[in-house]
Enzyme design. Sequence first.
Site, PDB file in Angstrom:
ATOM      1  N   HIS A 181      44.289 133.960 -14.454  1.00  9.40           N
ATOM      2  CA  HIS A 181      45.430 134.454 -15.211  1.00  9.40           C
ATOM      3  C   HIS A 181      45.403 135.985 -15.296  1.00  9.40           C
ATOM      4  O   HIS A 181      46.444 136.637 -15.391  1.00  9.40           O
ATOM      5  CB  HIS A 181      45.442 133.883 -16.637  1.00  9.40           C
ATOM      6  CG  HIS A 181      45.718 132.421 -16.696  1.00  9.40           C
ATOM      7  ND1 HIS A 181      44.744 131.470 -16.514  1.00  9.40           N
ATOM      8  CD2 HIS A 181      46.881 131.749 -16.910  1.00  9.40           C
ATOM      9  CE1 HIS A 181      45.285 130.264 -16.626  1.00  9.40           C
ATOM     10  NE2 HIS A 181      46.574 130.406 -16.858  1.00  9.40           N
ATOM     11  N   ASP A 252      50.336 127.194  -8.405  1.00  8.33           N
ATOM     12  CA  ASP A 252      50.072 127.574  -9.788  1.00  8.33           C
ATOM     13  C   ASP A 252      51.051 128.701 -10.121  1.00  8.33           C
ATOM     14  O   ASP A 252      51.805 129.178  -9.263  1.00  8.33           O
ATOM     15  CB  ASP A 252      48.619 128.011  -9.961  1.00  8.33           C
ATOM     16  CG  ASP A 252      48.107 127.806 -11.392  1.00  8.33           C
ATOM     17  OD1 ASP A 252      48.950 127.648 -12.302  1.00  8.33           O
ATOM     18  OD2 ASP A 252      46.877 127.825 -11.593  1.00  8.33           O
TER      19      ASP A 252
END
Length: 343
Positions: A181, A252
């Site tokens: 992230h 993702d």
Amino acid sequence: MELGPLMLDLTGVELSAEEHELVNHPLIGGIIFFSRNYQTLEQLQALIAQIRSASKRRLLLSVDHEGGRVQRFRSEFTRLPSLRSLGAAYATDAIQAKAQAKQAGWLMAAELRALDIDFSYAPVLDLDYGVSSVVGDRSWHRDPEIVSELAIHYIQGMREAGMAATGKHFPGHGFVEADSHHAVPIDLRSFEQIEQHDLQPFKRLIQAGLNAVMPAHVIYQQVDSQPAGFSKYWIQTILREQLGFQGLVFSDDLSMEGATVAGSYAERAQAALQAGCDMIMACNRREGIIDILDHLTYSVPAVSLARIQSMQGKAFMSHAELMHSPQWQQAHNLMTTLLPKVA
């Protein structure tokens, strides 16, 4: 009008004027919910009805609802234990642990399907090496055999509630410390090391009919220079050809730091689709969605469209019926007893 390849996120607890238009853009194929989209059960039901009414197509509705620290809807939903807490019981009673995993999968899926949410991105198939903060207790176990056994039963429970399963994060995110992230994780292991350990749960679950896979935004440097989600080698050569996977491949989130190596949002989207992803996701950055919608030229192949449509949830009981179901009561009570005790 067919479903597009892009998952859209929403800014609040009801559709904005902009989102009323976006849900009908031909590149949009579904919506992913976050905690910001949830206040109460009644509000969520109203939001779902609003989406269904606004869209000319039956968009896929999805959410990350694994349990533990990744559970987007909390009040008025059963609080689900982490996968690690379910995996911890395996050493003492494997049969009971597998039964509990199946009930957890059913309960998670049942509470979402009763609201017309098609699927949760679950389960995590990463191994717990004890170094990844982003994986951590989201993983069942360090042992790939235990991960495989528990995940198979969890998915059986999901299927009984009418939900398709998504294994993540292919080929395994648990060995790297960096969080994709916020960084670009690099895994320095050889393919043989990854294959011997991390790939085993994916291999087992694919053989058992896994519906979808989400690759990791991790660069496996000895294997390919691109993160797995942008890698033809990982998606087409390994996942499709060697492992024989025929289901849907999700990217993702393209807003994650691990995806920035592929360029602008539109370039990331193009790269992921060209690598072999069937659906892509760009969350928490509306400008990223707009960049993709403005600049991506893409026609969904028939095989990808069939995979996208296969993720639609199967018919299930209403929420009111679920709340009066003995199976829900039993599973709800069991999950409550498995939660960590607060001192």
